[in-house]
Design a protein around this motif. Structure first.
Motif, PDB file in Angstrom:
ATOM      1  N   GLN A   1       0.718  -1.024   0.048  1.00  0.00           N
ATOM      2  CA  GLN A   1       0.074  -0.094  -0.089  1.00  0.00           C
ATOM      3  C   GLN A   1       0.915   1.235   0.084  1.00  0.00           C
ATOM      4  OE1 GLN A   1      -2.967  -0.270   3.172  1.00  0.00           O
ATOM      5  NE2 GLN A   1      -4.080   1.415   2.364  1.00  0.00           N
TER       6      GLN A   1
ATOM      7  N   TYR B   1       5.605   1.457  -8.787  1.00  0.00           N
ATOM      8  CA  TYR B   1       4.204   1.974  -9.093  1.00  0.00           C
ATOM      9  C   TYR B   1       4.411   3.008 -10.236  1.00  0.00           C
ATOM     10  CZ  TYR B   1       2.276   0.601  -4.719  1.00  0.00           C
ATOM     11  OH  TYR B   1       1.710  -0.231  -3.509  1.00  0.00           O
TER      12      TYR B   1
ATOM     13  N   ARG C   1      -0.694   3.231  -9.409  1.00  0.00           N
ATOM     14  CA  ARG C   1      -1.197   1.962  -9.655  1.00  0.00           C
ATOM     15  C   ARG C   1       0.171   0.945  -9.943  1.00  0.00           C
ATOM     16  NH1 ARG C   1      -2.926   0.326 -15.373  1.00  0.00           N
ATOM     17  NH2 ARG C   1      -4.422  -0.635 -14.322  1.00  0.00           N
ATOM     18  N   THR C   2      -0.312  -0.142  -9.668  1.00  0.00           N
ATOM     19  CA  THR C   2       0.960  -1.274  -9.916  1.00  0.00           C
ATOM     20  C   THR C   2       0.849  -2.157 -11.361  1.00  0.00           C
ATOM     21  OG1 THR C   2      -0.418  -2.794  -8.893  1.00  0.00           O
ATOM     22  CG2 THR C   2       0.821  -1.575  -7.600  1.00  0.00           C
TER      23      THR C   2
ATOM     24  N   TYR D   1      -6.739   3.449 -11.275  1.00  0.00           N
ATOM     25  CA  TYR D   1      -5.573   3.800 -10.225  1.00  0.00           C
ATOM     26  C   TYR D   1      -6.017   3.380  -8.978  1.00  0.00           C
ATOM     27  CZ  TYR D   1      -2.623   6.094 -13.677  1.00  0.00           C
ATOM     28  OH  TYR D   1      -1.655   6.186 -14.707  1.00  0.00           O
ATOM     29  N   ASP D   2      -5.115   2.827  -8.180  1.00  0.00           N
ATOM     30  CA  ASP D   2      -5.399   2.134  -7.073  1.00  0.00           C
ATOM     31  C   ASP D   2      -5.346   3.130  -5.652  1.00  0.00           C
ATOM     32  OD1 ASP D   2      -3.543  -0.208  -8.504  1.00  0.00           O
ATOM     33  OD2 ASP D   2      -5.778  -0.515  -8.031  1.00  0.00           O
ATOM     34  N   TYR D   3      -4.480   4.030  -5.936  1.00  0.00           N
ATOM     35  CA  TYR D   3      -4.348   4.924  -4.571  1.00  0.00           C
ATOM     36  C   TYR D   3      -4.190   6.324  -5.135  1.00  0.00           C
ATOM     37  CZ  TYR D   3      -2.494   0.382  -2.808  1.00  0.00           C
ATOM     38  OH  TYR D   3      -2.425  -0.735  -2.438  1.00  0.00           O
TER      39      TYR D   3
END
Length: 123
Positions: free
Chosen positions: A1, A32, A99-100, A110-112
């Motif tokens: 994270q 990332y 994002r990874t 996008y994750d974060y």
């Protein structure tokens, strides 16, 4: 994270410049892909620029190409957005995102996300 914190926004006159920074926590920042997006009042969030984990691939939206520069320093866990020749239509809240997977122009992938930083360009 990963946690993201943007800074560097502010009020600038048309034609001026700003540099946004996005500081990331965590030891895996270099894995990332990073993006910058912006959202003006009453408008959808839109893609601005993105940079791959290595910095080897960079994308820009047509509206900022030639004026904005995205870069990253993996040693400092930071991604930057240098904005030159600013226009009133660049006024928005600017967000960085991580994002990874593969680089993307779609904000939904996008994750974060950071909390955003306001950029206001006066005419």
């Amino acid at each position: 994270q990963v946690q993201l914190v943007e800074s560097g926004g502010g009020l600038v006159q048309a034609g001026g410049s700003l540099r946004l920074s996005c500081a990331a926590s965590g030891r895996t920042f270099s894995s990332y892909d990073m993006g910058w997006f912006r959202q003006a009042p009453g408008k959808e969030r839109e893609f601005v620029a993105a940079i791959s984990w290595s910095g080897g691939t960079i994308w820009y939206s047509d509206s900022v190409k030639g004026r904005f520069t995205i870069s990253r320093d993996n040693g400092k866990n930071t991604v930057y957005l240098r904005m030159n020749s600013l226009k009133p239509e660049d006024t928005a809240v600017y967000y960085c995102a991580a994002r990874t997977a593969h680089l993307s122009v779609s904000y939904s992938l996008y994750d974060y996300w950071g909390q955003g930083t306001q950029v206001t360009v006066s005419s």
